[in-house]
Motif scaffolding. Structure first.
Motif, short mmCIF file in Angstrom:
data_model
loop_
_atom_site.label_atom_id
_atom_site.label_comp_id
_atom_site.label_asym_id
_atom_site.label_seq_id
_atom_site.Cartn_x
_atom_site.Cartn_y
_atom_site.Cartn_z
N LEU A 32 0.83 -1.20 0.00
CA LEU A 32 0.00 0.00 0.00
C LEU A 32 0.87 1.26 0.00
N ASP A 33 1.93 1.26 0.78
CA ASP A 33 2.86 2.39 0.79
C ASP A 33 3.45 2.63 -0.60
N HIS A 34 3.88 1.55 -1.26
CA HIS A 34 4.45 1.68 -2.59
C HIS A 34 3.40 2.18 -3.59
N THR A 35 2.14 1.72 -3.42
CA THR A 35 1.07 2.18 -4.31
C THR A 35 0.86 3.68 -4.18
N ILE A 36 0.86 4.18 -2.95
CA ILE A 36 0.69 5.61 -2.72
C ILE A 36 1.85 6.40 -3.33
N HIS A 37 3.07 5.93 -3.15
CA HIS A 37 4.23 6.61 -3.73
C HIS A 37 4.16 6.60 -5.26
N PHE A 38 3.75 5.48 -5.82
CA PHE A 38 3.62 5.35 -7.28
C PHE A 38 2.61 6.37 -7.82
N MET A 39 1.48 6.50 -7.16
CA MET A 39 0.45 7.43 -7.60
C MET A 39 0.91 8.87 -7.47
N ARG A 40 1.71 9.17 -6.47
CA ARG A 40 2.26 10.52 -6.33
C ARG A 40 3.21 10.85 -7.49
N ILE A 41 3.94 9.84 -7.95
CA ILE A 41 4.94 10.05 -8.99
C ILE A 41 4.32 10.16 -10.37
N VAL A 42 3.47 9.20 -10.72
CA VAL A 42 3.00 9.12 -12.12
C VAL A 42 1.54 9.50 -12.31
N GLY A 43 0.74 9.58 -11.23
CA GLY A 43 -0.67 9.89 -11.36
C GLY A 43 -1.53 8.67 -11.12
N MET A 44 -2.83 8.81 -11.42
CA MET A 44 -3.77 7.72 -11.18
C MET A 44 -4.94 7.85 -12.14
N PRO A 45 -5.61 6.75 -12.44
CA PRO A 45 -6.85 6.84 -13.24
C PRO A 45 -7.95 7.47 -12.40
N LYS A 46 -9.01 7.94 -13.07
CA LYS A 46 -10.17 8.42 -12.35
C LYS A 46 -10.73 7.26 -11.54
N MET A 47 -10.88 7.45 -10.23
CA MET A 47 -11.20 6.30 -9.39
C MET A 47 -12.32 6.53 -8.39
N PHE A 48 -12.93 7.70 -8.37
CA PHE A 48 -13.92 7.98 -7.34
C PHE A 48 -15.32 7.59 -7.78
N LEU A 49 -16.10 7.09 -6.84
CA LEU A 49 -17.50 6.77 -7.05
C LEU A 49 -18.36 7.81 -6.35
N GLU A 50 -19.55 8.06 -6.88
CA GLU A 50 -20.50 8.93 -6.20
C GLU A 50 -21.54 8.05 -5.50
N LYS A 51 -21.70 8.25 -4.19
CA LYS A 51 -22.60 7.41 -3.41
C LYS A 51 -23.47 8.27 -2.50
N VAL A 52 -24.58 7.68 -2.05
CA VAL A 52 -25.48 8.33 -1.10
C VAL A 52 -25.72 7.36 0.06
N THR A 53 -25.64 7.88 1.26
CA THR A 53 -25.90 7.05 2.44
C THR A 53 -26.58 7.90 3.51
N LYS A 54 -27.08 7.25 4.54
CA LYS A 54 -27.70 7.95 5.66
C LYS A 54 -26.94 7.63 6.94
N VAL A 55 -26.75 8.66 7.77
CA VAL A 55 -26.12 8.48 9.09
C VAL A 55 -27.01 9.13 10.13
N THR A 56 -26.99 8.59 11.32
CA THR A 56 -27.80 9.13 12.41
C THR A 56 -26.91 9.88 13.39
N LEU A 57 -27.24 11.13 13.63
CA LEU A 57 -26.48 11.95 14.56
C LEU A 57 -26.74 11.52 15.99
N ASN A 58 -25.69 11.45 16.77
CA ASN A 58 -25.80 11.18 18.20
C ASN A 58 -25.05 12.29 18.91
N GLU A 59 -25.81 13.15 19.59
CA GLU A 59 -25.23 14.34 20.23
C GLU A 59 -24.45 15.17 19.19
N TYR A 60 -25.12 15.43 18.08
CA TYR A 60 -24.63 16.35 17.04
C TYR A 60 -23.50 15.78 16.17
#
Length: 212
Positions: A32-60
């Motif tokens: 994982l460390d090497h993967t992060i260094h590799f992405m810093r050096i050369v870049g990365m493909p578009k990798m983000f997903l758009e998602k929707v979820t619900k969370v319940t607040l507990n004391e804000y």
């Protein structure tokens, strides 16, 4: 930019590398460390997903999902009115006096001026597999260059320890140089903030997996 057909788990990439006799001691954390260094050096493909979820607040406050990367919008569940983003912590925990509900993000926690309410969160996510491990876009040139980068970094240590010959290391370096040249036109260089967010998310995922 080249298309990819899906995602591949970092765990699968590690398993493929561990099939090599000289890489049997490679750990997931080091990969994982090497993967992060590799992405810093050369870049990365578009990798983000758009998602929707619900969370319940507990004391804000409430925990964000494990795959959270960046907020798109926050609103109270069953409402069409979005909460306002704020960086002022003094507005949190004051739902009676606040003219407009607000929220802020700190680490992996969302704070809101609302109390004990359910929030609907639209966010950008980093893909994870069914076992909770980080995933990467299955771009063949990117994955091949990444595997060779990890191999090259590991072989450099083995060479310094006198465990492999210079020719073995040189062959890997040459193969890596060819494949990284092939993949770079497909990649986008991440900003410092993007890379920091990715690193923090992946690190938290691995730590949670390790101690769960």
């Amino acid at each position: 930019m080249a298309e990819y057909t899906g995602y591949i788990s970092i765990k699968q990439i590690l398993d493929d590398l561990l099939a090599h006799p000289l890489l049997r001691d490679l750990s997931l954390e080091r990969a994982l460390d090497h993967t992060i260094h590799f992405m810093r050096i050369v870049g990365m493909p578009k990798m983000f997903l758009e998602k929707v979820t619900k969370v319940t607040l507990n004391e804000y406050r409430a925990l964000l999902p494990d795959d959270y990367y960046n907020i798109i919008q926050v609103r109270e569940a069953n409402s069409n009115i979005p909460l306002q983003h704020t960086i002022d912590s003094h507005h949190m925990g004051d739902d009676k006096n606040s003219l407009s509900p607000s929220y802020r993000i700190q680490g992996n926690i969302i704070y809101s001026s609302l109390r004990d309410k359910e929030l609907e969160i639209s966010y950008k996510a980093l893909p994870i597999d069914e076992d909770g491990y980080p995933m990467l876009p299955d771009n063949s040139s990117f994955i091949k260059a990444l595997e060779l980068y990890i191999k090259k970094q590991y072989f450099t240590v083995l060479f310094d320890m006198g465990k492999i010959t210079g020719q073995v290391l040189n062959n890997t370096q040459q193969e890596y140089a060819w494949y990284v040249g092939q993949c770079q036109s497909d990649l986008v260089r991440p900003t410092w903030d993007e890379m920091k967010s990715i690193t923090n998310t992946w690190t938290n995922i691995i730590i949670n997996k390790k101690y769960s």
